[in-house]
Design an enzyme around this catalytic site. Structure first.
Site, PDB file in Angstrom:
ATOM      1  N   ASN A   9      59.279  57.204  29.920  1.00 13.93           N
ATOM      2  CA  ASN A   9      59.175  58.669  29.967  1.00 13.93           C
ATOM      3  C   ASN A   9      58.655  58.999  31.370  1.00 13.93           C
ATOM      4  O   ASN A   9      57.489  58.764  31.664  1.00 13.93           O
ATOM      5  CB  ASN A   9      58.203  59.149  28.883  1.00 13.93           C
ATOM      6  CG  ASN A   9      57.890  60.633  29.007  1.00 13.93           C
ATOM      7  OD1 ASN A   9      58.534  61.358  29.765  1.00 13.93           O
ATOM      8  ND2 ASN A   9      56.903  61.089  28.260  1.00 13.93           N
ATOM      9  N   TRP A  10      59.553  59.496  32.188  1.00 13.28           N
ATOM     10  CA  TRP A  10      59.160  59.730  33.595  1.00 13.28           C
ATOM     11  C   TRP A  10      58.265  60.957  33.750  1.00 13.28           C
ATOM     12  O   TRP A  10      57.700  61.177  34.804  1.00 13.28           O
ATOM     13  CB  TRP A  10      60.404  59.868  34.465  1.00 13.28           C
ATOM     14  CG  TRP A  10      61.217  58.606  34.589  1.00 13.28           C
ATOM     15  CD1 TRP A  10      60.947  57.395  34.020  1.00 13.28           C
ATOM     16  CD2 TRP A  10      62.434  58.437  35.334  1.00 13.28           C
ATOM     17  NE1 TRP A  10      61.921  56.489  34.368  1.00 13.28           N
ATOM     18  CE2 TRP A  10      62.837  57.092  35.174  1.00 13.28           C
ATOM     19  CE3 TRP A  10      63.224  59.287  36.119  1.00 13.28           C
ATOM     20  CZ2 TRP A  10      63.990  56.587  35.774  1.00 13.28           C
ATOM     21  CZ3 TRP A  10      64.382  58.793  36.715  1.00 13.28           C
ATOM     22  CH2 TRP A  10      64.754  57.454  36.546  1.00 13.28           C
ATOM     23  N   LYS A  11      58.204  61.778  32.706  1.00 12.70           N
ATOM     24  CA  LYS A  11      57.409  63.013  32.753  1.00 12.70           C
ATOM     25  C   LYS A  11      57.840  63.873  33.959  1.00 12.70           C
ATOM     26  O   LYS A  11      59.010  63.863  34.291  1.00 12.70           O
ATOM     27  CB  LYS A  11      55.917  62.684  32.762  1.00 12.70           C
ATOM     28  CG  LYS A  11      55.529  61.754  31.589  1.00 12.70           C
ATOM     29  CD  LYS A  11      54.054  61.660  31.342  1.00 12.70           C
ATOM     30  CE  LYS A  11      53.793  60.745  30.143  1.00 12.70           C
ATOM     31  NZ  LYS A  11      52.389  60.666  29.771  1.00 12.70           N
ATOM     32  N   HIS A  96      56.357  65.395  22.230  1.00 15.48           N
ATOM     33  CA  HIS A  96      55.373  64.656  23.030  1.00 15.48           C
ATOM     34  C   HIS A  96      54.053  65.423  23.020  1.00 15.48           C
ATOM     35  O   HIS A  96      54.047  66.658  23.024  1.00 15.48           O
ATOM     36  CB  HIS A  96      55.880  64.468  24.466  1.00 15.48           C
ATOM     37  CG  HIS A  96      55.034  63.491  25.230  1.00 15.48           C
ATOM     38  ND1 HIS A  96      53.841  63.854  25.812  1.00 15.48           N
ATOM     39  CD2 HIS A  96      55.189  62.165  25.458  1.00 15.48           C
ATOM     40  CE1 HIS A  96      53.304  62.779  26.380  1.00 15.48           C
ATOM     41  NE2 HIS A  96      54.100  61.744  26.181  1.00 15.48           N
ATOM     42  N   GLU A  98      52.059  66.109  25.256  1.00 14.25           N
ATOM     43  CA  GLU A  98      51.904  67.072  26.359  1.00 14.25           C
ATOM     44  C   GLU A  98      52.638  68.379  26.046  1.00 14.25           C
ATOM     45  O   GLU A  98      52.201  69.454  26.451  1.00 14.25           O
ATOM     46  CB  GLU A  98      52.374  66.415  27.667  1.00 14.25           C
ATOM     47  CG  GLU A  98      51.358  65.369  28.124  1.00 14.25           C
ATOM     48  CD  GLU A  98      51.941  64.170  28.855  1.00 14.25           C
ATOM     49  OE1 GLU A  98      53.078  64.247  29.352  1.00 14.25           O
ATOM     50  OE2 GLU A  98      51.237  63.144  28.927  1.00 14.25           O
ATOM     51  N   GLU A 167      51.706  57.698  19.828  1.00 10.83           N
ATOM     52  CA  GLU A 167      51.007  57.780  21.104  1.00 10.83           C
ATOM     53  C   GLU A 167      49.637  58.431  20.903  1.00 10.83           C
ATOM     54  O   GLU A 167      49.541  59.669  20.849  1.00 10.83           O
ATOM     55  CB  GLU A 167      51.813  58.614  22.097  1.00 10.83           C
ATOM     56  CG  GLU A 167      53.180  58.058  22.392  1.00 10.83           C
ATOM     57  CD  GLU A 167      53.716  58.523  23.746  1.00 10.83           C
ATOM     58  OE1 GLU A 167      54.183  57.671  24.497  1.00 10.83           O
ATOM     59  OE2 GLU A 167      53.623  59.728  24.054  1.00 10.83           O
ATOM     60  N   GLY A 173      47.787  57.808  29.775  1.00 10.26           N
ATOM     61  CA  GLY A 173      47.443  57.992  31.190  1.00 10.26           C
ATOM     62  C   GLY A 173      45.972  57.757  31.499  1.00 10.26           C
ATOM     63  O   GLY A 173      45.496  58.078  32.581  1.00 10.26           O
ATOM     64  N   SER A 213      49.161  53.980  27.945  1.00 14.60           N
ATOM     65  CA  SER A 213      48.667  52.949  28.866  1.00 14.60           C
ATOM     66  C   SER A 213      49.228  51.562  28.541  1.00 14.60           C
ATOM     67  O   SER A 213      48.542  50.552  28.667  1.00 14.60           O
ATOM     68  CB  SER A 213      47.132  52.921  28.886  1.00 14.60           C
ATOM     69  OG  SER A 213      46.633  54.168  29.340  1.00 14.60           O
ATOM     70  N   GLY A 234      54.848  55.604  30.109  1.00 15.97           N
ATOM     71  CA  GLY A 234      54.736  56.637  31.131  1.00 15.97           C
ATOM     72  C   GLY A 234      54.624  56.017  32.516  1.00 15.97           C
ATOM     73  O   GLY A 234      55.621  55.610  33.124  1.00 15.97           O
ATOM     74  N   GLY A 235      53.399  55.931  33.001  1.00 16.65           N
ATOM     75  CA  GLY A 235      53.144  55.489  34.378  1.00 16.65           C
ATOM     76  C   GLY A 235      53.869  54.217  34.787  1.00 16.65           C
ATOM     77  O   GLY A 235      54.459  54.151  35.877  1.00 16.65           O
TER      78      GLY A 235
HETATM   79  P1  13P Z   1      51.207  56.315  29.979  1.00 16.18           P
HETATM   80  O1  13P Z   1      52.008  55.062  29.774  1.00 16.18           O
HETATM   81  O2  13P Z   1      51.208  56.783  31.406  1.00 16.18           O
HETATM   82  O3  13P Z   1      49.850  56.224  29.367  1.00 16.18           O
HETATM   83  O4  13P Z   1      51.984  57.477  29.186  1.00 16.18           O
HETATM   84  C1  13P Z   1      52.372  57.261  27.884  1.00 16.18           C
HETATM   85  C2  13P Z   1      53.245  58.377  27.454  1.00 16.18           C
HETATM   86  O5  13P Z   1      52.801  59.507  27.283  1.00 16.18           O
HETATM   87  C3  13P Z   1      54.675  58.105  27.268  1.00 16.18           C
HETATM   88  O6  13P Z   1      55.312  59.160  26.643  1.00 16.18           O
END
Ligand code: 13P
Length: 251
Positions: A9-11, A96, A98, A167, A173, A213, A234-235
């Site tokens: 997920n590149w956000k 998600h 967010e 999640e 993050g 994470s 994510g990251g």
């Molecule tokens: P991180 O891997 O950066 O913690 O993010 C997880 C995430 O929200 C994937 O959708």
């Protein structure tokens, strides 16, 4: 047997050019490798079409990070499920944390998004997960059950087309990963809930991914848990170098 999946997920990261470069890096890194899971990248809307084009012919599937709850029309700034599908993308992340936190997304809205995603042939990657306070007050199971209720409006056939991502918000993050025991406990809880709602067969066939994470160093232990079928990353999905070890955690 249910699918093993590692999805990025590149956000809100990567320009169009950076996104295409990242997709090409990943495609090159995967070329000629035996991959033991499905690999997906979910990108910002502006990159979905170009990334879908860039990875054509590779094992990489492409998705969007959201879609509109409306079919079409006067909804300035929104992108519909049919528009996402028209790029060649096959997946869409829905719910998600967010989106839930910053855009007030609730079950009523997510049910509409789920229906439109499915009607347009997209595989929803539906996210659930508790906040830190809900973990600490031990109410996380009822929170997750409440989020699952959106999926439970679907017929068993439609539910079977969905992927779930657990999640925990406190792990996103933050560098704080749920321990493999904590994650497994919730994944098993979700699977039991699906079995109670539909049946054991549907539950056994549902892919439940862990996100928060997740990285190359902890993916092998997380993915070794019986109810963890992969990750939503994510990251660590923002560089082929850090995404590849997570994919390779499935030996
Ligand atoms: P991180 O891997 O950066 O913690 O993010 C997880 C995430 O929200 C994937 O959708």
């Amino acid at each position: 047997m249910r699918k093993k999946i590692v999805a990025g997920n590149w956000k809100m990261n990567t320009t169009l050019q950076e996104g295409v470069a990242l997709a090409n890096d990943l495609k090159n890194a995967l070329a000629g490798k035996k991959v033991n899971c499905d690999v997906v990248v979910c990108t910002p809307f502006i990159s979905v079409a170009a990334v879908a084009d860039a990875v054509k012919g590779s094992v990489i599937g492409v998705g969007a990070e959201d879609c509109s709850a409306n079919d079409k029309g006067a909804f300035t700034g929104e992108v519909s499920a049919s528009m996402v599908a028209s790029t060649g993308a096959k997946y869409v992340i829905l719910g998600h944390s967010e989106r839930r936190q910053y855009h007030g997304e609730n079950n009523a809205l997510l049910i509409k998004k789920l229906q439109l995603a499915l009607a347009n042939g997209l595989t929803p990657i539906f996210c659930v997960g508790e906040m830190k306070e809900e973990r600490e007050s031990d109410t996380f199971k009822s929170v997750i059950e409440g989020q699952m209720a959106a999926l439970y409006t679907l017929s068993a056939d439609d539910f079977a087309k969905c992927v779930i991502a657990y999640e925990p918000v406190w792990a996103i993050g933050t560098g704080l990963t749920a321990t493999s025991e904590q994650a497994q406990e919730v994944h098993a809880f979700i699977r039991a809930s699906i079995a109670a709602k539909y049946n054991k067969q549907v539950a056994e066939n549902t892919s439940i991914l862990y996100g928060g994470s997740c990285k190359g160093s902890n993916a092998p232990e997380l993915f070794a848990q019986p109810d963890i079928d992969g990750g939503l990353i994510g990251g660590a999905a923002l560089k082929a170098d850090t995404f590849m070890p997570i994919i390779e955690a499935f030996k």
